[in-house]
Scaffold this active site. Structure first.
Site, mmCIF file in Angstrom:
data_model
loop_
_atom_site.group_PDB
_atom_site.id
_atom_site.type_symbol
_atom_site.label_atom_id
_atom_site.label_comp_id
_atom_site.label_asym_id
_atom_site.label_seq_id
_atom_site.Cartn_x
_atom_site.Cartn_y
_atom_site.Cartn_z
ATOM 1 N N SER A 2 0.808 -1.219 0.000
ATOM 2 C CA SER A 2 0.000 0.000 0.000
ATOM 3 C C SER A 2 0.837 1.263 0.000
ATOM 4 C CB SER A 2 -0.902 0.003 1.234
ATOM 5 O OG SER A 2 -0.109 0.106 2.410
ATOM 6 N N VAL A 5 3.985 1.300 6.216
ATOM 7 C CA VAL A 5 5.049 0.582 6.899
ATOM 8 C C VAL A 5 4.741 -0.910 7.037
ATOM 9 C CG1 VAL A 5 4.103 1.124 9.186
ATOM 10 C CG2 VAL A 5 6.536 0.573 8.951
ATOM 11 N N ASP A 6 3.482 -1.271 7.239
ATOM 12 C CA ASP A 6 3.137 -2.666 7.482
ATOM 13 C C ASP A 6 3.409 -3.554 6.268
ATOM 14 O OD1 ASP A 6 2.287 -2.100 10.087
ATOM 15 O OD2 ASP A 6 0.277 -1.585 9.408
ATOM 16 N N CYS A 95 -13.785 -5.069 0.751
ATOM 17 C CA CYS A 95 -12.556 -4.987 -0.039
ATOM 18 C C CYS A 95 -11.740 -6.265 0.096
ATOM 19 C CB CYS A 95 -11.736 -3.774 0.400
ATOM 20 S SG CYS A 95 -10.221 -3.526 -0.559
ATOM 21 N N CYS A 191 -11.087 4.648 3.185
ATOM 22 C CA CYS A 191 -10.011 5.105 2.314
ATOM 23 C C CYS A 191 -10.500 5.992 1.181
ATOM 24 C CB CYS A 191 -9.223 3.917 1.770
ATOM 25 S SG CYS A 191 -10.138 2.870 0.602
#
Length: 362
Positions: A2, A5-6, A95, A191
């Site tokens: 995305s 950080v993850d 999603c 989002c």
């Protein structure tokens, strides 16, 4: 990937584990914004650039896959239709169900890949009956609720490398790896509604539809609204009512009647729900047989409530078709449960499955 950080650390960990890794960023907007607005929104051009820089640092191929059409149809259009019908959907579950672990996974398999790995905080455990989905060790970041729509086949091709780690540890690891996104704010809220104003966003698409606000107990019309789609059960703010005219006690939305365009309000004692009926159930493994004791979670960051659940055959009523339904009886009342939300069932830390809430009762 995305651009956060993850997913950056997830990609790095999959590479460390010896997998052949390719980074993919999903373009979900037909007109992506250039910059994010703090922690709101995602999938901007800036996010794609952040993801690409991480992929370059890892030395892995990187692609942007255009899934804007599928996202519009299966997530955004569904979101609007659900609110218009008086329900409260969770677009993150939709999603995951329709895009990340359906359209994305299907495309990956067609191209010869084996699985999809994401930065979700959850764990996949090898059980006696196959792979199981479990809660993450970081309770505050656990995302197993929004993954409760995955079935056994999808779980068999899913990896969640961050489930055994806390978020502060992930940021430390990202910094140690030299990722510029180590301190990047987490995205939150919806989002595709970057400013967080869901009612305003829906009004732009559905137009103003004036209607009545009604006291549930007395039946008295106490106010007016510009569209019942802008309200959800349990809502307290934004009712546009003078509390002084309602004996001074706070009022909450207790129901939304989309057909008659009416919003019902009442005091907090009318919000507690003990009985939930769900439809479109999805199971992360074998479906439960008979009546079972479970933990039930009814919102993404909600408390898990002890409950009894059973699967029943539908009577073919309106909106039910011929499919089965999930009936959940909660040991204690839960406030603010709305049709359209999802109930996710747990056996300890293991996710049993989920269903979309069709009706509730006190």
């Amino acid at each position: 990937m995305s651009g956060g950080v993850d997913s950056a650390v997830a990609a790095a960990r999959m590479l460390d584990a010896g997998h052949e890794v390719v980074g993919v960023h999903l373009a979900l907007s037909r007109s992506a914004k250039t910059l994010r607005e703090g922690a709101r929104g995602c999938c901007t051009i800036e996010d794609a650039g952040d993801a690409r820089r991480v992929a370059d640092r890892l030395g892995i191929p990187f692609y942007v896959w255009d899934m804007a059409g599928a996202f519009q149809r299966d997530v955004i259009d569904d979101f609007v239709a659900e609110y218009e019908a008086g329900r409260t959907p969770n677009p993150c579950l939709r999603c995951n169900e329709k895009i990340k672990f359906a359209a994305l996974l299907d495309k990956a398999l067609a191209l010869g890949f084996d699985a999809v790995a994401t930065g979700h905080y959850a764990q996949v455990v090898e059980g006696t009956a196959g792979r199981e989905l479990h809660r993450a060790v970081d309770e505050g970041k656990d995302q197993s609720y929004v993954l409760g729509v995955l079935d056994a086949d999808q779980l068999a091709r899913s990896f969640f490398p961050l489930g055994d780690t806390t978020k502060p540890q992930i940021r430390e690891e990202a910094a140690a790896r030299g990722f510029a996104v180590a301190k990047k704010p987490d995205s939150h809220d919806i989002c595709f509604i970057a400013d967080g104003n869901t009612r305003g966003w829906l009004t732009e698409r559905l137009g103003e539809r004036p209607g009545e606000i009604v006291d549930e107990v007395s039946g008295e019309v106490v106010g007016a609204h510009q569209g019942s789609y802008g309200f959800t059960v349990g809502q307290r703010r934004g009712l546009g009512l003078e509390r002084s005219s309602l004996d001074g006690s706070p009022r909450f939305v207790t129901g939304v009647d989309a057909r008659d365009n009416r919003v019902f309000i009442g005091t907090s004692d009318l919000l507690g729900v003990r009985h939930v009926v769900g439809q479109s159930a999805r199971w992360c493994g074998p479906a439960p047989s008979g009546e079972v004791r479970v933990g039930a979670q009814l919102r993404a960051h909600g408390e898990e409530i002890p409950a009894t659940a059973r699967v029943e055959a539908c009577d073919g009523g309106e909106g039910q078709g011929g499919e089965s339904r999930l009936v959940v009886d909660l040991d204690e009342p839960v406030r603010g449960v709305a049709p359209g939300q999802s109930v996710v069932l747990y056996d300890g830390t293991r996710v049993v499955g989920s269903a979309t809430i069709a009706t509730t009762a006190r």
